[in-house]
Design a protein around this motif. Structure first.
Motif, PDB file in Angstrom:
ATOM      1  N   ARG A  84      22.513  30.788 -17.077  1.00 45.42           N
ATOM      2  CA  ARG A  84      23.967  30.626 -17.008  1.00 45.42           C
ATOM      3  C   ARG A  84      24.292  29.288 -16.359  1.00 45.42           C
ATOM      4  O   ARG A  84      23.756  28.965 -15.296  1.00 45.42           O
ATOM      5  CB  ARG A  84      24.598  31.766 -16.200  1.00 45.42           C
ATOM      6  CG  ARG A  84      26.125  31.711 -16.137  1.00 45.42           C
ATOM      7  CD  ARG A  84      26.683  32.951 -15.492  1.00 45.42           C
ATOM      8  NE  ARG A  84      26.204  33.128 -14.134  1.00 45.42           N
ATOM      9  CZ  ARG A  84      25.880  34.311 -13.602  1.00 45.42           C
ATOM     10  NH1 ARG A  84      25.981  35.407 -14.321  1.00 45.42           N
ATOM     11  NH2 ARG A  84      25.440  34.399 -12.359  1.00 45.42           N
ATOM     12  N   ILE A  85      25.161  28.510 -16.998  1.00 40.71           N
ATOM     13  CA  ILE A  85      25.696  27.297 -16.406  1.00 40.71           C
ATOM     14  C   ILE A  85      26.972  27.700 -15.685  1.00 40.71           C
ATOM     15  O   ILE A  85      27.977  28.047 -16.308  1.00 40.71           O
ATOM     16  CB  ILE A  85      25.973  26.219 -17.463  1.00 40.71           C
ATOM     17  CG1 ILE A  85      24.736  26.013 -18.354  1.00 40.71           C
ATOM     18  CG2 ILE A  85      26.395  24.925 -16.795  1.00 40.71           C
ATOM     19  CD1 ILE A  85      23.481  25.635 -17.604  1.00 40.71           C
ATOM     20  N   GLY A  86      26.938  27.679 -14.368  1.00 45.78           N
ATOM     21  CA  GLY A  86      28.025  28.264 -13.607  1.00 45.78           C
ATOM     22  C   GLY A  86      29.224  27.353 -13.390  1.00 45.78           C
ATOM     23  O   GLY A  86      30.304  27.821 -13.079  1.00 45.78           O
ATOM     24  N   GLY A  87      29.066  26.042 -13.546  1.00 50.16           N
ATOM     25  CA  GLY A  87      30.162  25.126 -13.241  1.00 50.16           C
ATOM     26  C   GLY A  87      29.824  24.323 -12.013  1.00 50.16           C
ATOM     27  O   GLY A  87      28.679  24.348 -11.532  1.00 50.16           O
ATOM     28  N   GLY A  88      30.764  23.548 -11.506  1.00 51.61           N
ATOM     29  CA  GLY A  88      32.152  23.416 -11.920  1.00 51.61           C
ATOM     30  C   GLY A  88      32.349  22.655 -13.229  1.00 51.61           C
ATOM     31  O   GLY A  88      31.439  22.534 -14.063  1.00 51.61           O
ATOM     32  N   LEU A  89      33.542  22.124 -13.342  1.00 50.16           N
ATOM     33  CA  LEU A  89      33.968  21.532 -14.587  1.00 50.16           C
ATOM     34  C   LEU A  89      33.080  20.361 -14.991  1.00 50.16           C
ATOM     35  O   LEU A  89      32.709  20.243 -16.166  1.00 50.16           O
ATOM     36  CB  LEU A  89      35.426  21.082 -14.480  1.00 50.16           C
ATOM     37  CG  LEU A  89      35.997  20.405 -15.725  1.00 50.16           C
ATOM     38  CD1 LEU A  89      35.930  21.324 -16.934  1.00 50.16           C
ATOM     39  CD2 LEU A  89      37.433  19.945 -15.463  1.00 50.16           C
ATOM     40  N   GLY A  90      32.738  19.480 -14.075  1.00 48.27           N
ATOM     41  CA  GLY A  90      31.910  18.328 -14.412  1.00 48.27           C
ATOM     42  C   GLY A  90      30.557  18.733 -14.945  1.00 48.27           C
ATOM     43  O   GLY A  90      30.060  18.163 -15.928  1.00 48.27           O
ATOM     44  N   VAL A  91      29.933  19.715 -14.334  1.00 47.92           N
ATOM     45  CA  VAL A  91      28.644  20.217 -14.795  1.00 47.92           C
ATOM     46  C   VAL A  91      28.798  20.862 -16.171  1.00 47.92           C
ATOM     47  O   VAL A  91      27.991  20.630 -17.082  1.00 47.92           O
ATOM     48  CB  VAL A  91      28.059  21.224 -13.787  1.00 47.92           C
ATOM     49  CG1 VAL A  91      26.837  21.926 -14.358  1.00 47.92           C
ATOM     50  CG2 VAL A  91      27.697  20.512 -12.491  1.00 47.92           C
ATOM     51  N   ALA A  92      29.838  21.660 -16.337  1.00 46.09           N
ATOM     52  CA  ALA A  92      30.069  22.321 -17.618  1.00 46.09           C
ATOM     53  C   ALA A  92      30.226  21.298 -18.740  1.00 46.09           C
ATOM     54  O   ALA A  92      29.606  21.419 -19.812  1.00 46.09           O
ATOM     55  CB  ALA A  92      31.300  23.208 -17.533  1.00 46.09           C
ATOM     56  N   ARG A  93      31.032  20.291 -18.521  1.00 46.92           N
ATOM     57  CA  ARG A  93      31.271  19.282 -19.550  1.00 46.92           C
ATOM     58  C   ARG A  93      30.013  18.466 -19.844  1.00 46.92           C
ATOM     59  O   ARG A  93      29.764  18.085 -20.987  1.00 46.92           O
ATOM     60  CB  ARG A  93      32.426  18.380 -19.128  1.00 46.92           C
ATOM     61  CG  ARG A  93      33.797  19.036 -19.291  1.00 46.92           C
ATOM     62  CD  ARG A  93      34.945  18.153 -18.806  1.00 46.92           C
ATOM     63  NE  ARG A  93      34.854  16.798 -19.279  1.00 46.92           N
ATOM     64  CZ  ARG A  93      35.177  16.391 -20.509  1.00 46.92           C
ATOM     65  NH1 ARG A  93      35.626  17.269 -21.401  1.00 46.92           N
ATOM     66  NH2 ARG A  93      35.068  15.125 -20.854  1.00 46.92           N
ATOM     67  N   ALA A  94      29.215  18.196 -18.827  1.00 39.10           N
ATOM     68  CA  ALA A  94      27.980  17.443 -19.040  1.00 39.10           C
ATOM     69  C   ALA A  94      27.018  18.213 -19.937  1.00 39.10           C
ATOM     70  O   ALA A  94      26.384  17.637 -20.838  1.00 39.10           O
ATOM     71  CB  ALA A  94      27.316  17.129 -17.695  1.00 39.10           C
ATOM     72  N   PHE A  95      26.900  19.519 -19.730  1.00 36.36           N
ATOM     73  CA  PHE A  95      26.008  20.321 -20.559  1.00 36.36           C
ATOM     74  C   PHE A  95      26.559  20.491 -21.967  1.00 36.36           C
ATOM     75  O   PHE A  95      25.789  20.513 -22.938  1.00 36.36           O
ATOM     76  CB  PHE A  95      25.759  21.680 -19.900  1.00 36.36           C
ATOM     77  CG  PHE A  95      24.662  21.654 -18.875  1.00 36.36           C
ATOM     78  CD1 PHE A  95      23.379  22.073 -19.200  1.00 36.36           C
ATOM     79  CD2 PHE A  95      24.896  21.204 -17.592  1.00 36.36           C
ATOM     80  CE1 PHE A  95      22.357  22.040 -18.264  1.00 36.36           C
ATOM     81  CE2 PHE A  95      23.885  21.157 -16.644  1.00 36.36           C
ATOM     82  CZ  PHE A  95      22.613  21.576 -16.991  1.00 36.36           C
ATOM     83  N   LEU A  96      27.867  20.597 -22.101  1.00 40.18           N
ATOM     84  CA  LEU A  96      28.458  20.663 -23.436  1.00 40.18           C
ATOM     85  C   LEU A  96      28.267  19.350 -24.188  1.00 40.18           C
ATOM     86  O   LEU A  96      27.909  19.342 -25.371  1.00 40.18           O
ATOM     87  CB  LEU A  96      29.948  20.996 -23.329  1.00 40.18           C
ATOM     88  CG  LEU A  96      30.293  22.439 -22.961  1.00 40.18           C
ATOM     89  CD1 LEU A  96      31.766  22.564 -22.613  1.00 40.18           C
ATOM     90  CD2 LEU A  96      29.940  23.390 -24.108  1.00 40.18           C
ATOM     91  N   ALA A  97      28.502  18.230 -23.510  1.00 43.83           N
ATOM     92  CA  ALA A  97      28.356  16.923 -24.149  1.00 43.83           C
ATOM     93  C   ALA A  97      26.914  16.674 -24.595  1.00 43.83           C
ATOM     94  O   ALA A  97      26.674  16.000 -25.605  1.00 43.83           O
ATOM     95  CB  ALA A  97      28.814  15.818 -23.200  1.00 43.83           C
TER      96      ALA A  97
END
Length: 213
Positions: free
Chosen positions: A149-162
């Motif tokens: 699970r990628i828990g966040g926050g937003l910067g981490v979430a966006r980096a993994f999506l990108a």
């Protein structure tokens, strides 16, 4: 094994509300954004340690329960751990209390060197400076055959999506407009292409959207 990401966002795509403060470290409107998730029985039991049985039990609770199921390890940013609250205190154990709700190894992405922290319930925070790909490789070792699970926050979430490292993204879209704050979707054009998209509306009005490989 699936790499998963779950987030709460507003109708205008805000996942991190504006104006964080010592009183509201997640932003002034965080409570509004996650209100329906926080009202579920699962959240009350798992995060607040409320064993009264109170809380909603509908669609929102089903997704809240799924959030914790079949997870073998997690990746989160330093902010989600709470490292910014006491960055220079080597004894600070995060803002999740003595019983963090994770119960699995958690990799915290940070440039600050810290010794691992272990809790009796199985939660173990390990601190690492790494790219999304390198962090994921390390977490695969910890998770075994279970999900990550990628828990966040937003910067981490966006980096993994990108980096196209998320196999299944679930967003709970709260029926509110925040107007400002950190947005999830910017520069993630056509994220849904080549994936299966499903939607479900909860009794609360939250729209649960899942985008999966």
């Amino acid at each position: 094994m699936v790499v998963r990401l779950d987030l709460n966002v507003s109708l205008d795509g805000v996942a991190m509300p504006a104006d964080p403060s010592p009183e509201n470290p997640m932003g002034e409107d965080w409570g509004r954004l996650v209100a329906d998730y926080a009202a579920t029985r699962t959240f009350r039991e798992r995060v607040l340690h409320d064993t009264s049985g109170e809380g909603t039990t509908g669609v929102d609770d089903r997704y809240a329960s799924a959030y914790f199921e079949e997870v073998g390890a997690e990746i989160m940013g330093a902010g989600m751990f709470g490292l910014h609250a006491f960055p220079d205190d080597p004894d600070w154990r995060g803002w999740w209390g003595d019983e963090p709700p994770f119960r699995v190894p958690v990799l915290v992405l940070t440039h600050r060197e810290r010794a691992p922290i272990e809790f009796e319930n199985g939660t173990r925070f390990e601190f690492l400076a790494a790219s999304p790909g390198d962090a994921l490789a390390r977490t695969r070792e910890l998770a075994g055959d279970a999900d990550i699970r990628i828990g966040g926050g937003l910067g981490v979430a966006r980096a993994f999506l990108a980096a196209d490292l998320i196999d299944r993204l679930h967003v709970g879209i709260a029926p509110i407009v925040l107007g400002r704050g950190g947005r999830l979707w910017d520069d993630l054009r056509r994220l849904e292409e080549g994936r299966t998209v499903t939607t479900e509306v909860a009794e609360s009005g939250v729209i649960h959207v899942t985008i999966a490989r």
